[in-house]
Design a protein around this motif. Sequence first.
Motif, PDB file in Angstrom:
ATOM      1  N   LEU A   2      17.935 -50.392   3.041  1.00 29.98           N
ATOM      2  CA  LEU A   2      17.636 -49.358   2.051  1.00 29.98           C
ATOM      3  C   LEU A   2      18.883 -48.554   1.692  1.00 29.98           C
ATOM      4  O   LEU A   2      19.799 -48.385   2.499  1.00 29.98           O
ATOM      5  N   VAL A   3      18.908 -48.065   0.468  1.00 30.00           N
ATOM      6  CA  VAL A   3      20.049 -47.332  -0.074  1.00 30.00           C
ATOM      7  C   VAL A   3      19.600 -45.916  -0.410  1.00 30.00           C
ATOM      8  O   VAL A   3      18.497 -45.709  -0.926  1.00 30.00           O
ATOM      9  N   ARG A   4      20.469 -44.921  -0.114  1.00 32.68           N
ATOM     10  CA  ARG A   4      20.126 -43.534  -0.432  1.00 32.68           C
ATOM     11  C   ARG A   4      20.864 -43.108  -1.701  1.00 32.68           C
ATOM     12  O   ARG A   4      22.066 -43.298  -1.821  1.00 32.68           O
ATOM     13  N   VAL A   5      20.089 -42.531  -2.630  1.00 26.29           N
ATOM     14  CA  VAL A   5      20.603 -42.138  -3.942  1.00 26.29           C
ATOM     15  C   VAL A   5      20.344 -40.657  -4.156  1.00 26.29           C
ATOM     16  O   VAL A   5      19.259 -40.152  -3.841  1.00 26.29           O
ATOM     17  N   SER A   6      21.326 -39.943  -4.699  1.00 24.74           N
ATOM     18  CA  SER A   6      21.148 -38.525  -5.006  1.00 24.74           C
ATOM     19  C   SER A   6      20.342 -38.365  -6.283  1.00 24.74           C
ATOM     20  O   SER A   6      20.190 -39.314  -7.066  1.00 24.74           O
ATOM     21  N   HIS A   7      19.852 -37.160  -6.525  1.00 24.87           N
ATOM     22  CA  HIS A   7      19.105 -36.893  -7.745  1.00 24.87           C
ATOM     23  C   HIS A   7      19.995 -36.971  -8.982  1.00 24.87           C
ATOM     24  O   HIS A   7      19.495 -36.994 -10.110  1.00 24.87           O
ATOM     25  N   GLU A   8      21.308 -37.012  -8.770  1.00 24.84           N
ATOM     26  CA  GLU A   8      22.231 -37.222  -9.884  1.00 24.84           C
ATOM     27  C   GLU A   8      22.444 -38.699 -10.157  1.00 24.84           C
ATOM     28  O   GLU A   8      23.181 -39.077 -11.074  1.00 24.84           O
ATOM     29  N   GLY A   9      21.816 -39.557  -9.353  1.00 24.74           N
ATOM     30  CA  GLY A   9      21.912 -40.990  -9.578  1.00 24.74           C
ATOM     31  C   GLY A   9      23.073 -41.669  -8.883  1.00 24.74           C
ATOM     32  O   GLY A   9      23.385 -42.825  -9.185  1.00 24.74           O
ATOM     33  N   GLU A  10      23.710 -40.997  -7.925  1.00 29.63           N
ATOM     34  CA  GLU A  10      24.852 -41.569  -7.214  1.00 29.63           C
ATOM     35  C   GLU A  10      24.421 -42.125  -5.865  1.00 29.63           C
ATOM     36  O   GLU A  10      23.639 -41.485  -5.145  1.00 29.63           O
ATOM     37  N   VAL A  11      24.909 -43.303  -5.507  1.00 32.87           N
ATOM     38  CA  VAL A  11      24.647 -43.872  -4.191  1.00 32.87           C
ATOM     39  C   VAL A  11      25.466 -43.090  -3.167  1.00 32.87           C
ATOM     40  O   VAL A  11      26.695 -43.032  -3.259  1.00 32.87           O
TER      41      VAL A  11
END
Length: 289
Positions: free
Chosen positions: A105-114
């Motif tokens: 799984l990958v974590r993404v910020s609410h700004e759309g950045e990994v």
Amino acid sequence: MSITEDTATQHANELVTGAVAPEGLAAEMTVGQSLSMPLPQTFDSVEEERAHRKAKLAAAFRMFSKAGLDEGVAGHITVRDPEFPDSYWVNPFGMHFSMIKSSDLVRVSHEGEVVEGTRAVNGAAVAIHCAVHAARPDVLAAAHAHGPYGKTFSSLDMTVEPLTQDACAFYEDIGTYADYRGVVLDKEEGERIGRALGPHKAVILRNHGMLTVGETVDSAAWWFLTLERTAQAQLMAYSAAAGLGKAPIQIDPVEAKGTYGQVGFEFAGWFQFQPIWERISRDNPDIFD
């Protein structure tokens, strides 16, 4: 309604009231016994809670695969990180649902950045889920896939009707985004979907599919599965009714609203997922890897 320990216990008691009613043999079997049923877990550390959420997310993808809800690289489910709630975990782009483990799984910020992980992420997942999580701070998880019945349903000018008991879980609790504008890849389109979702647990994406949300991965995944099956049942009902020259029989609005209160609340969604979780976590122990 949030799944606090008190509300979970209250709803659990309501769900089993009929099963342990003091009548005949049931009374004899339950006298003096301590009955139990699953309840949402609590955690001693954020690391433990993160591991649990990620394992549930991996299990949800396995469920989607078993249910035929995978279609190439389309579809995504997300869950907020417990330590950094302005970010969420999502599936890596192009990885089959049946193979996803916690470590993938990958974590993404609410700004759309990994911000954690090395795999690429579906651009549509970023556009849709960033907007949904930002618009709904009460939501921990969101699910979207291109299921065959959901896609078919989304192409018709209709919403979920109270034709069955299960359909009542969405009674007056589903929105519609009726303006298809191609593959969702930009922030503004995601925000429009978020507004169409509104306060509901689900939204129909016209000519696209469905999206569901929940306060746990469990409920978001279950709402999607039962919404897909509800779409199937409604399509079949209208097809059969057309052959009979009649319309499907809808549940009375008062009864539909009452049934919603029995099957459409948050704990009910969480609880319905537990047998699925038990089976998948037993048969697929690699989800914890």
